[in-house]
Motif scaffolding. Structure first.
Motif, PDB file in Angstrom:
ATOM      1  N   MET A  42       0.813  -1.191   0.000  1.00 45.70           N
ATOM      2  CA  MET A  42       0.000   0.000   0.000  1.00 45.70           C
ATOM      3  C   MET A  42       0.861   1.261   0.000  1.00 45.70           C
ATOM      4  O   MET A  42       0.592   2.191  -0.743  1.00 45.70           O
ATOM      5  CB  MET A  42      -0.920   0.007   1.210  1.00 45.70           C
ATOM      6  CG  MET A  42      -1.776   1.246   1.268  1.00 45.70           C
ATOM      7  SD  MET A  42      -2.552   1.459   2.843  1.00 45.70           S
ATOM      8  CE  MET A  42      -1.816   2.981   3.355  1.00 45.70           C
ATOM      9  N   LEU A  43       1.897   1.281   0.818  1.00 43.01           N
ATOM     10  CA  LEU A  43       2.762   2.455   0.880  1.00 43.01           C
ATOM     11  C   LEU A  43       3.472   2.705  -0.441  1.00 43.01           C
ATOM     12  O   LEU A  43       3.641   3.856  -0.849  1.00 43.01           O
ATOM     13  CB  LEU A  43       3.784   2.306   2.006  1.00 43.01           C
ATOM     14  CG  LEU A  43       3.230   2.347   3.421  1.00 43.01           C
ATOM     15  CD1 LEU A  43       4.344   2.083   4.428  1.00 43.01           C
ATOM     16  CD2 LEU A  43       2.567   3.665   3.708  1.00 43.01           C
ATOM     17  N   GLU A  44       3.885   1.619  -1.112  1.00 46.35           N
ATOM     18  CA  GLU A  44       4.586   1.781  -2.390  1.00 46.35           C
ATOM     19  C   GLU A  44       3.692   2.460  -3.422  1.00 46.35           C
ATOM     20  O   GLU A  44       4.137   3.357  -4.131  1.00 46.35           O
ATOM     21  CB  GLU A  44       5.052   0.435  -2.952  1.00 46.35           C
ATOM     22  CG  GLU A  44       5.898  -0.396  -2.040  1.00 46.35           C
ATOM     23  CD  GLU A  44       5.066  -1.329  -1.190  1.00 46.35           C
ATOM     24  OE1 GLU A  44       4.196  -2.048  -1.715  1.00 46.35           O
ATOM     25  OE2 GLU A  44       5.274  -1.324   0.018  1.00 46.35           O
ATOM     26  N   GLU A  45       2.436   2.026  -3.476  1.00 52.14           N
ATOM     27  CA  GLU A  45       1.505   2.586  -4.448  1.00 52.14           C
ATOM     28  C   GLU A  45       1.227   4.061  -4.152  1.00 52.14           C
ATOM     29  O   GLU A  45       1.141   4.883  -5.062  1.00 52.14           O
ATOM     30  CB  GLU A  45       0.191   1.802  -4.478  1.00 52.14           C
ATOM     31  CG  GLU A  45       0.329   0.408  -5.024  1.00 52.14           C
ATOM     32  CD  GLU A  45       0.670  -0.610  -3.944  1.00 52.14           C
ATOM     33  OE1 GLU A  45       0.645  -0.251  -2.741  1.00 52.14           O
ATOM     34  OE2 GLU A  45       0.984  -1.753  -4.296  1.00 52.14           O
ATOM     35  N   ALA A  46       1.083   4.389  -2.872  1.00 50.19           N
ATOM     36  CA  ALA A  46       0.815   5.780  -2.494  1.00 50.19           C
ATOM     37  C   ALA A  46       1.999   6.673  -2.845  1.00 50.19           C
ATOM     38  O   ALA A  46       1.818   7.763  -3.398  1.00 50.19           O
ATOM     39  CB  ALA A  46       0.515   5.861  -0.995  1.00 50.19           C
ATOM     40  N   LEU A  47       3.208   6.216  -2.546  1.00 46.86           N
ATOM     41  CA  LEU A  47       4.396   7.005  -2.857  1.00 46.86           C
ATOM     42  C   LEU A  47       4.569   7.155  -4.366  1.00 46.86           C
ATOM     43  O   LEU A  47       4.879   8.235  -4.864  1.00 46.86           O
ATOM     44  CB  LEU A  47       5.639   6.361  -2.235  1.00 46.86           C
ATOM     45  CG  LEU A  47       6.953   7.098  -2.446  1.00 46.86           C
ATOM     46  CD1 LEU A  47       6.886   8.517  -1.899  1.00 46.86           C
ATOM     47  CD2 LEU A  47       8.089   6.333  -1.792  1.00 46.86           C
ATOM     48  N   GLU A  48       4.333   6.071  -5.104  1.00 45.74           N
ATOM     49  CA  GLU A  48       4.443   6.135  -6.562  1.00 45.74           C
ATOM     50  C   GLU A  48       3.440   7.138  -7.138  1.00 45.74           C
ATOM     51  O   GLU A  48       3.769   7.915  -8.022  1.00 45.74           O
ATOM     52  CB  GLU A  48       4.217   4.745  -7.159  1.00 45.74           C
ATOM     53  CG  GLU A  48       4.410   4.693  -8.642  1.00 45.74           C
ATOM     54  CD  GLU A  48       4.292   3.283  -9.200  1.00 45.74           C
ATOM     55  OE1 GLU A  48       4.125   3.165 -10.421  1.00 45.74           O
ATOM     56  OE2 GLU A  48       4.367   2.310  -8.428  1.00 45.74           O
ATOM     57  N   HIS A  49       2.232   7.134  -6.616  1.00 43.25           N
ATOM     58  CA  HIS A  49       1.204   8.067  -7.078  1.00 43.25           C
ATOM     59  C   HIS A  49       1.623   9.516  -6.818  1.00 43.25           C
ATOM     60  O   HIS A  49       1.458  10.388  -7.687  1.00 43.25           O
ATOM     61  CB  HIS A  49      -0.122   7.758  -6.382  1.00 43.25           C
ATOM     62  CG  HIS A  49      -1.233   8.680  -6.755  1.00 43.25           C
ATOM     63  ND1 HIS A  49      -1.850   8.652  -7.982  1.00 43.25           N
ATOM     64  CD2 HIS A  49      -1.817   9.682  -6.068  1.00 43.25           C
ATOM     65  CE1 HIS A  49      -2.774   9.579  -8.031  1.00 43.25           C
ATOM     66  NE2 HIS A  49      -2.777  10.232  -6.878  1.00 43.25           N
ATOM     67  N   LEU A  50       2.155   9.781  -5.637  1.00 41.59           N
ATOM     68  CA  LEU A  50       2.586  11.136  -5.301  1.00 41.59           C
ATOM     69  C   LEU A  50       3.739  11.594  -6.188  1.00 41.59           C
ATOM     70  O   LEU A  50       3.737  12.721  -6.687  1.00 41.59           O
ATOM     71  CB  LEU A  50       3.008  11.204  -3.834  1.00 41.59           C
ATOM     72  CG  LEU A  50       1.887  11.102  -2.803  1.00 41.59           C
ATOM     73  CD1 LEU A  50       2.469  10.978  -1.405  1.00 41.59           C
ATOM     74  CD2 LEU A  50       0.978  12.311  -2.893  1.00 41.59           C
ATOM     75  N   VAL A  51       4.710  10.720  -6.389  1.00 39.73           N
ATOM     76  CA  VAL A  51       5.885  11.095  -7.192  1.00 39.73           C
ATOM     77  C   VAL A  51       5.503  11.285  -8.650  1.00 39.73           C
ATOM     78  O   VAL A  51       5.993  12.211  -9.304  1.00 39.73           O
ATOM     79  CB  VAL A  51       7.004  10.035  -7.029  1.00 39.73           C
ATOM     80  CG1 VAL A  51       8.147  10.304  -7.985  1.00 39.73           C
ATOM     81  CG2 VAL A  51       7.517  10.019  -5.600  1.00 39.73           C
ATOM     82  N   LYS A  52       4.615  10.456  -9.173  1.00 35.62           N
ATOM     83  CA  LYS A  52       4.188  10.601 -10.570  1.00 35.62           C
ATOM     84  C   LYS A  52       3.498  11.936 -10.811  1.00 35.62           C
ATOM     85  O   LYS A  52       3.532  12.465 -11.915  1.00 35.62           O
ATOM     86  CB  LYS A  52       3.271   9.452 -10.981  1.00 35.62           C
ATOM     87  CG  LYS A  52       4.021   8.183 -11.292  1.00 35.62           C
ATOM     88  CD  LYS A  52       3.099   7.116 -11.824  1.00 35.62           C
ATOM     89  CE  LYS A  52       3.898   5.889 -12.221  1.00 35.62           C
ATOM     90  NZ  LYS A  52       3.027   4.858 -12.816  1.00 35.62           N
ATOM     91  N   GLY A  53       2.886  12.491  -9.787  1.00 31.27           N
ATOM     92  CA  GLY A  53       2.254  13.798  -9.912  1.00 31.27           C
ATOM     93  C   GLY A  53       3.248  14.942  -9.963  1.00 31.27           C
ATOM     94  O   GLY A  53       2.905  16.045 -10.384  1.00 31.27           O
ATOM     95  N   ILE A  54       4.472  14.687  -9.545  1.00 31.14           N
ATOM     96  CA  ILE A  54       5.499  15.730  -9.494  1.00 31.14           C
ATOM     97  C   ILE A  54       6.350  15.756 -10.758  1.00 31.14           C
ATOM     98  O   ILE A  54       6.717  16.822 -11.244  1.00 31.14           O
ATOM     99  CB  ILE A  54       6.413  15.507  -8.262  1.00 31.14           C
ATOM    100  CG1 ILE A  54       5.600  15.614  -6.978  1.00 31.14           C
ATOM    101  CG2 ILE A  54       7.573  16.476  -8.260  1.00 31.14           C
ATOM    102  CD1 ILE A  54       6.365  15.182  -5.751  1.00 31.14           C
ATOM    103  N   VAL A  55       6.665  14.595 -11.302  1.00 34.81           N
ATOM    104  CA  VAL A  55       7.666  14.487 -12.367  1.00 34.81           C
ATOM    105  C   VAL A  55       7.063  14.683 -13.756  1.00 34.81           C
ATOM    106  O   VAL A  55       5.856  14.606 -13.941  1.00 34.81           O
ATOM    107  CB  VAL A  55       8.380  13.109 -12.305  1.00 34.81           C
ATOM    108  CG1 VAL A  55       9.094  12.943 -10.983  1.00 34.81           C
ATOM    109  CG2 VAL A  55       7.415  11.976 -12.537  1.00 34.81           C
ATOM    110  N   ASP A  56       7.949  14.902 -14.737  1.00 32.74           N
ATOM    111  CA  ASP A  56       7.536  15.001 -16.143  1.00 32.74           C
ATOM    112  C   ASP A  56       7.530  13.637 -16.823  1.00 32.74           C
ATOM    113  O   ASP A  56       6.711  13.371 -17.689  1.00 32.74           O
ATOM    114  CB  ASP A  56       8.483  15.933 -16.914  1.00 32.74           C
ATOM    115  CG  ASP A  56       8.290  17.387 -16.533  1.00 32.74           C
ATOM    116  OD1 ASP A  56       7.170  17.759 -16.135  1.00 32.74           O
ATOM    117  OD2 ASP A  56       9.265  18.152 -16.645  1.00 32.74           O
ATOM    118  N   HIS A  57       8.481  12.766 -16.465  1.00 27.96           N
ATOM    119  CA  HIS A  57       8.603  11.430 -17.064  1.00 27.96           C
ATOM    120  C   HIS A  57       8.021  10.402 -16.087  1.00 27.96           C
ATOM    121  O   HIS A  57       8.755   9.666 -15.436  1.00 27.96           O
ATOM    122  CB  HIS A  57      10.070  11.113 -17.349  1.00 27.96           C
ATOM    123  CG  HIS A  57      10.736  12.122 -18.216  1.00 27.96           C
ATOM    124  ND1 HIS A  57      11.427  13.204 -17.710  1.00 27.96           N
ATOM    125  CD2 HIS A  57      10.791  12.239 -19.565  1.00 27.96           C
ATOM    126  CE1 HIS A  57      11.898  13.926 -18.703  1.00 27.96           C
ATOM    127  NE2 HIS A  57      11.523  13.365 -19.850  1.00 27.96           N
TER     128      HIS A  57
END
Length: 78
Positions: A1-16
């Motif tokens: 669960m934590l991995e998915e949440a962190l991935e979602h947050l980071v994907k919102g920040i980056v361009d790639h």
């Protein structure tokens, strides 16, 4: 669960966002979440004076519910 949440947050920040990889490791001292992003997005994830990285760590600690969780942003150039 934590991995998915962190991935979602980071994907919102980056361009790639296709290059975002979050790996979970369980260590003796707690859980470790390694974040790997495209080299061009590394500065975005760390933020000015490390503020974005610190905010991500704070959110992950809150989501962990008292468990020890460490978030490392890995430089892929090395």
């Amino acid at each position: 669960m934590l991995e998915e949440a962190l991935e979602h947050l980071v994907k919102g920040i980056v361009d790639h966002d296709g290059d975002v990889v979050v790996r979970h490791k369980t260590l003796r001292r707690g859980d470790l979440l390694e974040v790997r992003v495209h080299p061009d997005d590394l500065g975005r994830v760390i933020g000015r004076s490390g503020r974005t990285a610190s905010a991500l760590r704070t959110v992950m600690s809150a989501l962990a519910g008292g468990k020890q969780v460490r978030v490392d942003i890995v430089d892929t150039d090395r």
